[in-house]
Design a protein around this motif. Structure first.
Motif, PDB file in Angstrom:
ATOM      1  N   LEU A  53       0.914  -1.215   0.039  1.00 19.84           N
ATOM      2  CA  LEU A  53       0.080  -0.007  -0.029  1.00 19.84           C
ATOM      3  C   LEU A  53       0.761   1.222   0.148  1.00 19.84           C
ATOM      4  N   SER A  54       1.839   1.192   0.576  1.00 19.03           N
ATOM      5  CA  SER A  54       3.008   2.170   0.571  1.00 19.03           C
ATOM      6  C   SER A  54       3.401   2.525  -0.665  1.00 19.03           C
ATOM      7  N   ASP A  55       3.880   1.509  -1.383  1.00 21.97           N
ATOM      8  CA  ASP A  55       4.154   1.597  -2.899  1.00 21.97           C
ATOM      9  C   ASP A  55       3.321   2.254  -3.578  1.00 21.97           C
ATOM     10  N   ILE A  56       2.089   1.835  -3.497  1.00 22.27           N
ATOM     11  CA  ILE A  56       0.945   2.519  -4.354  1.00 22.27           C
ATOM     12  C   ILE A  56       0.939   3.921  -4.119  1.00 22.27           C
ATOM     13  N   ASN A  57       0.968   4.151  -2.686  1.00 18.49           N
ATOM     14  CA  ASN A  57       1.048   5.724  -2.367  1.00 18.49           C
ATOM     15  C   ASN A  57       2.143   6.587  -3.025  1.00 18.49           C
ATOM     16  N   ASN A  58       3.388   5.872  -2.801  1.00 16.94           N
ATOM     17  CA  ASN A  58       4.483   6.742  -3.236  1.00 16.94           C
ATOM     18  C   ASN A  58       4.500   6.807  -4.794  1.00 16.94           C
ATOM     19  N   SER A  59       4.226   5.650  -5.422  1.00 19.65           N
ATOM     20  CA  SER A  59       4.428   5.619  -6.886  1.00 19.65           C
ATOM     21  C   SER A  59       3.452   6.135  -7.637  1.00 19.65           C
ATOM     22  N   LEU A  60       1.940   5.863  -7.174  1.00 21.31           N
ATOM     23  CA  LEU A  60       0.718   6.203  -8.163  1.00 21.31           C
ATOM     24  C   LEU A  60       0.059   7.584  -7.563  1.00 21.31           C
ATOM     25  N   LEU A  61       0.485   7.822  -6.127  1.00 20.08           N
ATOM     26  CA  LEU A  61      -0.269   8.999  -5.562  1.00 20.08           C
ATOM     27  C   LEU A  61       0.513   9.993  -5.074  1.00 20.08           C
ATOM     28  N   ASP A  62       1.888   9.944  -5.419  1.00 20.77           N
ATOM     29  CA  ASP A  62       2.952  10.952  -5.093  1.00 20.77           C
ATOM     30  C   ASP A  62       2.831  11.259  -3.504  1.00 20.77           C
ATOM     31  N   GLY A  63       2.615   9.955  -2.619  1.00 21.54           N
ATOM     32  CA  GLY A  63       2.392  10.243  -1.221  1.00 21.54           C
ATOM     33  C   GLY A  63       1.431  11.093  -1.074  1.00 21.54           C
ATOM     34  N   ARG A  64       0.335  11.265  -1.522  1.00 22.78           N
ATOM     35  CA  ARG A  64      -0.776  12.220  -1.163  1.00 22.78           C
ATOM     36  C   ARG A  64      -1.790  11.278  -0.241  1.00 22.78           C
ATOM     37  N   GLY A  65      -1.622  10.083  -0.394  1.00 20.07           N
ATOM     38  CA  GLY A  65      -2.715   8.947   0.311  1.00 20.07           C
ATOM     39  C   GLY A  65      -2.209   8.823   1.830  1.00 20.07           C
ATOM     40  N   GLU A  66      -3.213   8.211   2.491  1.00 17.97           N
ATOM     41  CA  GLU A  66      -2.829   8.077   4.002  1.00 17.97           C
ATOM     42  C   GLU A  66      -3.216   6.486   4.242  1.00 17.97           C
ATOM     43  N   THR A  67      -2.175   5.936   4.612  1.00 14.27           N
ATOM     44  CA  THR A  67      -2.117   4.630   5.226  1.00 14.27           C
ATOM     45  C   THR A  67      -2.608   4.556   6.534  1.00 14.27           C
ATOM     46  N   ASP A  68      -3.370   3.420   6.894  1.00 12.64           N
ATOM     47  CA  ASP A  68      -3.634   3.175   8.196  1.00 12.64           C
ATOM     48  C   ASP A  68      -3.638   1.657   8.471  1.00 12.64           C
ATOM     49  N   SER A  69      -3.673   1.008   9.772  1.00 15.33           N
ATOM     50  CA  SER A  69      -3.690  -0.471   9.993  1.00 15.33           C
ATOM     51  C   SER A  69      -4.386  -0.645  11.209  1.00 15.33           C
ATOM     52  N   PHE A  70      -4.846  -1.707  11.505  1.00 17.97           N
ATOM     53  CA  PHE A  70      -5.875  -1.934  12.516  1.00 17.97           C
ATOM     54  C   PHE A  70      -5.782  -3.461  12.854  1.00 17.97           C
ATOM     55  N   HIS A 102      -5.734  -3.120   6.607  1.00 19.39           N
ATOM     56  CA  HIS A 102      -4.727  -2.066   6.301  1.00 19.39           C
ATOM     57  C   HIS A 102      -5.435  -1.241   5.244  1.00 19.39           C
ATOM     58  N   SER A 103      -5.336   0.058   5.148  1.00 16.19           N
ATOM     59  CA  SER A 103      -5.873   0.808   4.363  1.00 16.19           C
ATOM     60  C   SER A 103      -5.109   1.756   3.776  1.00 16.19           C
ATOM     61  N   LEU A 104      -5.497   2.182   2.460  1.00 13.23           N
ATOM     62  CA  LEU A 104      -4.790   3.366   1.663  1.00 13.23           C
ATOM     63  C   LEU A 104      -6.050   4.281   1.249  1.00 13.23           C
ATOM     64  N   SER A 105      -6.251   5.477   1.725  1.00 19.69           N
ATOM     65  CA  SER A 105      -7.138   6.520   1.288  1.00 19.69           C
ATOM     66  C   SER A 105      -6.422   7.624   0.920  1.00 19.69           C
ATOM     67  N   TRP A 106      -7.445   8.266  -0.397  1.00 16.19           N
ATOM     68  CA  TRP A 106      -7.024   9.625  -0.902  1.00 16.19           C
ATOM     69  C   TRP A 106      -8.199  10.183  -1.293  1.00 16.19           C
ATOM     70  N   GLU A 107      -7.766  11.673  -1.510  1.00 14.95           N
ATOM     71  CA  GLU A 107      -8.789  12.425  -2.296  1.00 14.95           C
ATOM     72  C   GLU A 107      -8.513  12.772  -3.853  1.00 14.95           C
ATOM     73  N   GLU A 108      -9.269  12.224  -4.840  1.00 16.68           N
ATOM     74  CA  GLU A 108      -9.189  12.406  -6.294  1.00 16.68           C
ATOM     75  C   GLU A 108     -10.375  12.411  -6.798  1.00 16.68           C
ATOM     76  N   SER A 109     -10.836  13.472  -7.017  1.00 18.96           N
ATOM     77  CA  SER A 109     -12.169  13.699  -7.572  1.00 18.96           C
ATOM     78  C   SER A 109     -13.397  12.876  -6.685  1.00 18.96           C
ATOM     79  N   GLY A 110     -13.026  13.145  -5.465  1.00 20.03           N
ATOM     80  CA  GLY A 110     -13.733  12.434  -4.620  1.00 20.03           C
ATOM     81  C   GLY A 110     -12.824  11.380  -3.580  1.00 20.03           C
ATOM     82  N   ASP A 111     -13.659  10.597  -2.329  1.00 16.83           N
ATOM     83  CA  ASP A 111     -12.863  10.063  -1.663  1.00 16.83           C
ATOM     84  C   ASP A 111     -12.452   8.826  -2.232  1.00 16.83           C
ATOM     85  N   ARG A 112     -11.479   8.099  -2.351  1.00 16.61           N
ATOM     86  CA  ARG A 112     -10.853   6.802  -2.949  1.00 16.61           C
ATOM     87  C   ARG A 112     -10.470   5.976  -1.668  1.00 16.61           C
ATOM     88  N   GLY A 113     -10.419   4.726  -1.921  1.00 15.02           N
ATOM     89  CA  GLY A 113      -9.670   4.093  -1.095  1.00 15.02           C
ATOM     90  C   GLY A 113      -9.555   2.619  -1.259  1.00 15.02           C
TER      91      GLY A 113
END
Length: 155
Positions: A53-70, A102-113
């Motif tokens: 999920l961190s790879d997706i965030n860094n590679s595709l979202l330029d680090g704009r996403g937020e990861t969380d785990s529970f 584990h989740s990855l969420s970001w804003e891109e034309s609405g909430d995505r996750g």
């Protein structure tokens, strides 16, 4: 009155082995649950879900996403009195099984996750990516995550 006390005494003796058996069974069940939970954590670590999920965030979202785990059976020190961490699990199911989410969420034309849930079921671990069951193998998880990104971005 004496007969009553004798009856209670006899019943107590009768209950002793039943109670002992129940305590043994409860201890065995608790031990098995501990082993299953450790195995679920080991599997989550071996698949590297957080890293993917961190790879997706860094590679595709330029680090704009937020990861969380529970981890459902561990206290969440960050959550305090609010229950945001429980939102990673479906509210109807949170008390029905043990899970690591584990989740990855970001804003891109609405909430995505993207959400990856590892659920401890009677027949072993089950992995869900955005609600779709995936084989517990790295390659299958990677394909499912790529498909989840495509779905979220409506590609």
């Amino acid at each position: 009155m004496m007969q009553w006390r004798e009856s209670l005494s006899a019943l107590k003796q009768e209950l002793a082995p039943v109670r002992a058996k129940r305590q043994r069974e409860a201890a065995e069940a608790e031990e098995k649950l501990g082993r299953d939970r450790r195995e679920l954590k080991r599997l989550a670590d071996s698949l590297g879900i957080a890293g993917l999920l961190s790879d997706i965030n860094n590679s595709l979202l330029d680090g704009r996403g937020e990861t969380d785990s529970f981890v459902s059976w561990e206290p969440d020190e960050d959550a305090g009195d609010d229950e945001d961490a429980l939102d990673l699990l479906d509210e109807d199911d949170e008390d029905q099984y043990d899970a690591i989410a584990h989740s990855l969420s970001w804003e891109e034309s609405g909430d995505r996750g993207i959400e990856v849930e590892m659920v401890l079921a009677e027949d072993g671990a089950s992995i869900l990516v955005n609600g779709v069951e995936v084989r517990p193998e790295r390659e299958a998880l990677e394909r499912a995550l790529l498909e989840a990104v495509r779905d979220e971005l409506e590609l």
